[in-house]
Design an enzyme around this catalytic site. Structure first.
Site, PDB file in Angstrom:
ATOM      1  N   GLY A   1       0.835  -1.189   0.000  1.00 11.79           N
ATOM      2  CA  GLY A   1       0.000   0.000   0.000  1.00 11.79           C
ATOM      3  C   GLY A   1       0.868   1.237   0.000  1.00 11.79           C
ATOM      4  N   GLY A   2       0.247   2.375   0.249  1.00 16.38           N
ATOM      5  CA  GLY A   2       0.965   3.630   0.185  1.00 16.38           C
ATOM      6  C   GLY A   2       2.095   3.748   1.182  1.00 16.38           C
ATOM      7  CG  MET A   3       1.612   4.836   4.907  1.00 17.99           C
ATOM      8  SD  MET A   3       0.974   5.079   6.570  1.00 17.99           S
ATOM      9  CE  MET A   3       2.506   5.255   7.477  1.00 17.99           C
TER      10      MET A   3
ATOM     11  CB  VAL B   1       0.492  -6.376   4.453  1.00 17.24           C
ATOM     12  CG1 VAL B   1      -0.066  -7.361   5.480  1.00 17.24           C
ATOM     13  CG2 VAL B   1       0.104  -4.956   4.834  1.00 17.24           C
TER      14      VAL B   1
ATOM     15  CE  LYS C   1      -0.356  -0.819   7.638  1.00 15.32           C
ATOM     16  NZ  LYS C   1      -1.650  -0.271   8.139  1.00 15.32           N
TER      17      LYS C   1
ATOM     18  CG  ASP D   1     -10.300   5.633   5.600  1.00 16.56           C
ATOM     19  OD1 ASP D   1     -11.073   6.130   4.760  1.00 16.56           O
ATOM     20  OD2 ASP D   1      -9.227   5.084   5.295  1.00 16.56           O
TER      21      ASP D   1
END
Length: 357
Positions: free
Chosen positions: A95-97, A100, A115, A209
């Site tokens: 993902g963006g950060m 995983v 993660k 979110d």
């Protein structure tokens, strides 16, 4: 600039930085309200900032989807040992950060979702603190339908957290794959999501979110609510409130006004709309367009899309997505009860004694 102006510029910078680039100009024009000095300062901060990932559109959550996504670049190989504790089984996606992995925790002797934050964000104080905040809030909520977080740490230059591994699908992928699901299954998923959200709210935590991608469903049909990267305690307002996924943000949230439990209820209503109809309530090409839709438009009624939705379910959905927060249901627990959730069993699980009445 005065200290107060500097503080405001910093807050506006943080809020604008979290938005898609095509939405920043419109947001800043409104937020700066004609203060050209403030606007210029925020623009200067943005022009000199390191680009950040689109965290609100992360493709992989903190638990495992049934189908492995494309292997991330620079992924740890299967069999590698991370932090002298986790044996990597396979990457689940990125993902963006960060990335995983499915891994085996050699201390707990169980499979976990691991993660790892990317190096440049692990060493960025703002983003590593956000990462830690996700863990603090998630560990403060214990509930069968909330993803369990096991541990957090720092190793090999990377922040990491380990959490419950769920073999199953996220709701977004499920709906994309099968379209619309049966009413009985939809009611079961809906009531479990409501109970999970109610558990967060009882601890004073706002999710901020809530969307199908953040709802995991295991192979037995049990739901886990996950991804607390934007969660916070109590209520927020101003530029701090302006974070989330535009398609699911309440009118007051997308406007930067006060965000409360009823803002989560609005997002829940949009999630339920999608769950029972198989289509998203609002679709747009930009943040500005989403903002206008949430503030001024109403989606087609669910019964105009599917003809077998129960009238009481449709009524609940429409109440959740009222523009005025005061007109929305007061709690997710009330919705769980209305959707047939096992609220009595929930009370017993919490150690409460139900009233004979």
């Amino acid at each position: 600039m005065t200290p107060a102006q500097h503080a405001k510029a910093k807050a506006l910078f943080a809020a604008a930085r979290a938005l898609p680039e095509d939405a920043r100009a419109a947001y800043l024009e409104q937020a700066c309200a004609g203060d050209d000095t403030l606007l210029g300062h925020v623009r200067h901060l943005l022009s000199n900032a390191t680009p950040l990932p689109d965290y609100t559109q992360t493709t992989t959550r903190g638990v495992a989807p049934a189908e492995v996504e494309e292997r991330p670049k620079d992924a740890l190989p299967s069999g590698a040992i991370f932090a002298e504790r986790y044996r990597i089984i396979a990457p689940l996606g990125s993902g963006g950060m960060g990335t995983v992995y499915r891994a085996h925790d050699q201390i707990l002797d169980q499979e976990v979702a691991l993660k790892l934050l990317q190096p440049r964000y692990s060493q960025n104080a703002e983003w590593s603190e956000r990462f830690k905040n996700e863990v603090r809030l998630a560990r403060g909520v214990t509930h069968p339908h909330v993803c369990r977080v096991h541990d957090i740490g720092f190793a090999d230059g990377l922040c990491y957290l380990s959490m419950e591994y769920v073999q199953g699908d996220d709701l977004q992928s499920l709906l994309k794959r099968v379209g619309r699901i049966s009413q009985d299954r939809a009611c079961s998923i809906a009531s479990q999501v409501c109970m999970a959200l109610a558990a967060l709210h009882r601890q004073g935590v706002l999710h901020r979110d809530l969307k199908p991608a953040n709802v995991m469903i295991d192979n037995e049909g049990a739901v886990r609510l996950t991804d607390f990267g934007l969660a916070t305690r109590d209520h927020l307002e101003g530029s701090e409130a302006l974070a989330g996924t535009p398609a699911y943000m309440a009118p007051e949230q997308i406007d930067g006004r006060e965000v409360t439990v009823r803002s989560d209820i609005y997002a829940l209503g949009l999630l339920l709309y999608e769950l029972f109809t198989g289509v998203r309530a609002f679709s747009a090409r930009s943040f500005t367009d989403y903002r206008k839709l949430h503030k001024e438009s109403s989606p087609p009624t669910p019964s105009s899309i599917v003809d077998d939705i129960p009238a009481d379910v449709e009524r609940l959905i429409l109440q959740c997505i009222e523009k005025d927060p005061a007109l929305r249901p007061a709690s997710a627990e009330v919705l769980a009860l209305a959707l047939g959730g096992d609220v009595l069993g929930e009370m017993v699980w919490r150690g409460e004694t139900p009233s004979p009445s």
